[in-house]
Design a protein around this motif. Structure first.
Motif, PDB file in Angstrom:
ATOM      1  N   MET A   1       0.849  -1.171   0.000  1.00 40.60           N
ATOM      2  CA  MET A   1       0.000   0.000   0.000  1.00 40.60           C
ATOM      3  C   MET A   1       0.891   1.229   0.000  1.00 40.60           C
ATOM      4  N   THR A   2       0.513   2.172  -0.794  1.00 41.75           N
ATOM      5  CA  THR A   2       1.243   3.437  -0.762  1.00 41.75           C
ATOM      6  C   THR A   2       0.370   4.479  -0.081  1.00 41.75           C
ATOM      7  N   TYR A   3       0.850   4.971   1.052  1.00 48.78           N
ATOM      8  CA  TYR A   3       0.087   5.937   1.832  1.00 48.78           C
ATOM      9  C   TYR A   3      -0.093   7.237   1.065  1.00 48.78           C
ATOM     10  N   ILE A   4       0.905   7.602   0.291  1.00 50.20           N
ATOM     11  CA  ILE A   4       0.828   8.850  -0.458  1.00 50.20           C
ATOM     12  C   ILE A   4      -0.264   8.762  -1.518  1.00 50.20           C
ATOM     13  N   THR A   5      -0.349   7.653  -2.233  1.00 51.19           N
ATOM     14  CA  THR A   5      -1.387   7.494  -3.251  1.00 51.19           C
ATOM     15  C   THR A   5      -2.771   7.484  -2.618  1.00 51.19           C
ATOM     16  N   THR A   6      -2.913   6.797  -1.492  1.00 50.76           N
ATOM     17  CA  THR A   6      -4.200   6.766  -0.797  1.00 50.76           C
ATOM     18  C   THR A   6      -4.589   8.173  -0.356  1.00 50.76           C
ATOM     19  N   PHE A   7      -3.641   8.909   0.219  1.00 51.56           N
ATOM     20  CA  PHE A   7      -3.879  10.293   0.626  1.00 51.56           C
ATOM     21  C   PHE A   7      -4.269  11.150  -0.581  1.00 51.56           C
ATOM     22  N   GLU A   8      -3.532  11.020  -1.675  1.00 56.85           N
ATOM     23  CA  GLU A   8      -3.811  11.815  -2.873  1.00 56.85           C
ATOM     24  C   GLU A   8      -5.199  11.515  -3.434  1.00 56.85           C
ATOM     25  N   ASP A   9      -5.608  10.252  -3.403  1.00 62.22           N
ATOM     26  CA  ASP A   9      -6.954   9.901  -3.869  1.00 62.22           C
ATOM     27  C   ASP A   9      -8.025  10.559  -3.007  1.00 62.22           C
ATOM     28  N   ALA A  10      -7.821  10.569  -1.694  1.00 64.34           N
ATOM     29  CA  ALA A  10      -8.782  11.210  -0.785  1.00 64.34           C
ATOM     30  C   ALA A  10      -8.826  12.717  -1.035  1.00 64.34           C
ATOM     31  N   GLN A  11      -7.662  13.327  -1.224  1.00 65.14           N
ATOM     32  CA  GLN A  11      -7.615  14.772  -1.461  1.00 65.14           C
ATOM     33  C   GLN A  11      -8.222  15.149  -2.805  1.00 65.14           C
ATOM     34  N   LYS A  12      -8.019  14.304  -3.795  1.00 66.55           N
ATOM     35  CA  LYS A  12      -8.604  14.557  -5.111  1.00 66.55           C
ATOM     36  C   LYS A  12     -10.133  14.567  -5.010  1.00 66.55           C
ATOM     37  N   LEU A  13     -10.687  13.641  -4.261  1.00 69.25           N
ATOM     38  CA  LEU A  13     -12.130  13.593  -4.073  1.00 69.25           C
ATOM     39  C   LEU A  13     -12.620  14.823  -3.303  1.00 69.25           C
ATOM     40  N   TYR A  14     -11.877  15.209  -2.273  1.00 72.03           N
ATOM     41  CA  TYR A  14     -12.219  16.409  -1.497  1.00 72.03           C
ATOM     42  C   TYR A  14     -12.211  17.650  -2.396  1.00 72.03           C
ATOM     43  N   ARG A  15     -11.160  17.807  -3.194  1.00 75.21           N
ATOM     44  CA  ARG A  15     -11.078  18.979  -4.075  1.00 75.21           C
ATOM     45  C   ARG A  15     -12.187  18.973  -5.135  1.00 75.21           C
ATOM     46  N   LYS A  16     -12.484  17.818  -5.662  1.00 79.01           N
ATOM     47  CA  LYS A  16     -13.500  17.717  -6.715  1.00 79.01           C
ATOM     48  C   LYS A  16     -14.877  18.125  -6.208  1.00 79.01           C
ATOM     49  N   TYR A  17     -15.236  17.699  -4.983  1.00 75.30           N
ATOM     50  CA  TYR A  17     -16.578  17.955  -4.473  1.00 75.30           C
ATOM     51  C   TYR A  17     -16.635  19.059  -3.428  1.00 75.30           C
ATOM     52  N   GLY A  18     -15.480  19.544  -2.979  1.00 74.05           N
ATOM     53  CA  GLY A  18     -15.443  20.660  -2.044  1.00 74.05           C
ATOM     54  C   GLY A  18     -15.984  20.350  -0.665  1.00 74.05           C
ATOM     55  N   THR A  19     -15.960  19.105  -0.287  1.00 76.00           N
ATOM     56  CA  THR A  19     -16.470  18.701   1.022  1.00 76.00           C
ATOM     57  C   THR A  19     -15.732  17.459   1.511  1.00 76.00           C
ATOM     58  N   ARG A  20     -15.708  17.292   2.822  1.00 75.40           N
ATOM     59  CA  ARG A  20     -15.168  16.081   3.435  1.00 75.40           C
ATOM     60  C   ARG A  20     -16.296  15.153   3.874  1.00 75.40           C
ATOM     61  N   SER A  21     -17.529  15.588   3.697  1.00 78.17           N
ATOM     62  CA  SER A  21     -18.681  14.774   4.086  1.00 78.17           C
ATOM     63  C   SER A  21     -18.882  13.636   3.087  1.00 78.17           C
ATOM     64  N   PRO A  22     -18.786  12.395   3.547  1.00 80.33           N
ATOM     65  CA  PRO A  22     -19.000  11.289   2.609  1.00 80.33           C
ATOM     66  C   PRO A  22     -20.425  11.278   2.054  1.00 80.33           C
ATOM     67  N   PHE A  23     -21.382  11.749   2.842  1.00 83.68           N
ATOM     68  CA  PHE A  23     -22.766  11.767   2.381  1.00 83.68           C
ATOM     69  C   PHE A  23     -22.964  12.788   1.252  1.00 83.68           C
ATOM     70  N   GLU A  24     -22.332  13.946   1.366  1.00 80.79           N
ATOM     71  CA  GLU A  24     -22.416  14.951   0.307  1.00 80.79           C
ATOM     72  C   GLU A  24     -21.678  14.486  -0.945  1.00 80.79           C
ATOM     73  N   ILE A  25     -20.557  13.801  -0.762  1.00 75.91           N
ATOM     74  CA  ILE A  25     -19.805  13.277  -1.909  1.00 75.91           C
ATOM     75  C   ILE A  25     -20.635  12.242  -2.650  1.00 75.91           C
ATOM     76  N   ILE A  26     -21.243  11.315  -1.908  1.00 75.66           N
ATOM     77  CA  ILE A  26     -22.078  10.291  -2.538  1.00 75.66           C
ATOM     78  C   ILE A  26     -23.234  10.943  -3.283  1.00 75.66           C
ATOM     79  N   ASP A  27     -23.845  11.945  -2.678  1.00 74.44           N
ATOM     80  CA  ASP A  27     -24.975  12.633  -3.298  1.00 74.44           C
ATOM     81  C   ASP A  27     -24.563  13.336  -4.588  1.00 74.44           C
ATOM     82  N   ALA A  28     -23.365  13.902  -4.617  1.00 71.54           N
ATOM     83  CA  ALA A  28     -22.911  14.676  -5.780  1.00 71.54           C
ATOM     84  C   ALA A  28     -22.257  13.820  -6.865  1.00 71.54           C
ATOM     85  N   ALA A  29     -21.731  12.686  -6.502  1.00 72.42           N
ATOM     86  CA  ALA A  29     -20.981  11.865  -7.458  1.00 72.42           C
ATOM     87  C   ALA A  29     -21.924  11.167  -8.435  1.00 72.42           C
TER      88      ALA A  29
END
Length: 176
Positions: A1-29
């Motif tokens: 596992m690469t921690y940096i890649t996992t972190f980058e994937d999480a940050q990419k999702l945060y930047r794309k949807y502008g929220t850290r809420s998993p419920f808002e991300i699911i709703d918008a995706a």
């Protein structure tokens, strides 16, 4: 596992949807749906992720406390983002995912911690609380063992600090 890649994937999702809420991300995706299930008791299945007909589903036990639901939803999004190939074969059901020590479950926990907890907010709290691990977790409104995943991610990405506890994937296993 690469921690940096996992972190980058999480940050990419945060930047794309502008929220850290998993419920808002699911709703918008696109092609991602949330299902709050009442089919399982609070001490049963926590949640699962699956893909059916090109739609990615996150199922969360509706009897869990709201903070647990948030962590489980973020964890399941982690499976969707990081383990889509495996999900196409079979759903990842999380009866005791937090008791598992397998690579996929740990990676989903790291993803969830990096999605839900902002680096700067965590570091600010660490410095303001005098690096008291449990006080920081409490201020961030997350279980202390879950916070350990965020700390480990910070350390693996070059932030010098000591880990006060070992990583424990069973932090939600016995909670109600």
């Amino acid at each position: 596992m690469t921690y940096i890649t996992t972190f980058e994937d999480a940050q990419k999702l945060y930047r794309k949807y502008g929220t850290r809420s998993p419920f808002e991300i699911i709703d918008a995706a696109p092609n991602m749906k949330l299902w709050m299930s009442e089919a399982y008791p609070a001490d049963g299945l926590k949640g699962f992720a699956t893909i059916q007909n090109k739609t990615r589903y996150v199922v969360v036990n509706s009897f869990l406390q709201r903070e647990e639901q948030r962590i489980v939803a973020a964890h399941e999004i982690g499976h969707i983002i990081r383990h889509e190939v495996q999900l196409r074969i079979q759903p990842m059901q999380d009866f005791d995912v937090y008791a598992a020590t397998g690579k996929l479950e740990r990676e989903a926990n790291f993803f969830a911690a990096d999605l839900l907890i902002d680096d700067e907010e965590a570091l600010d709290e660490i410095h303001s609380c005098g690096a008291d691990f449990f006080s920081v977790a409490q201020k961030l409104c997350i279980p202390a063992p879950f916070f350990a995943f965020k700390l480990y991610s910070l350390v693996e990405r070059g932030n010098p600090m000591r880990m006060p506890v070992d990583l424990n994937n069973d932090f939600l296993a016995g909670r109600r």
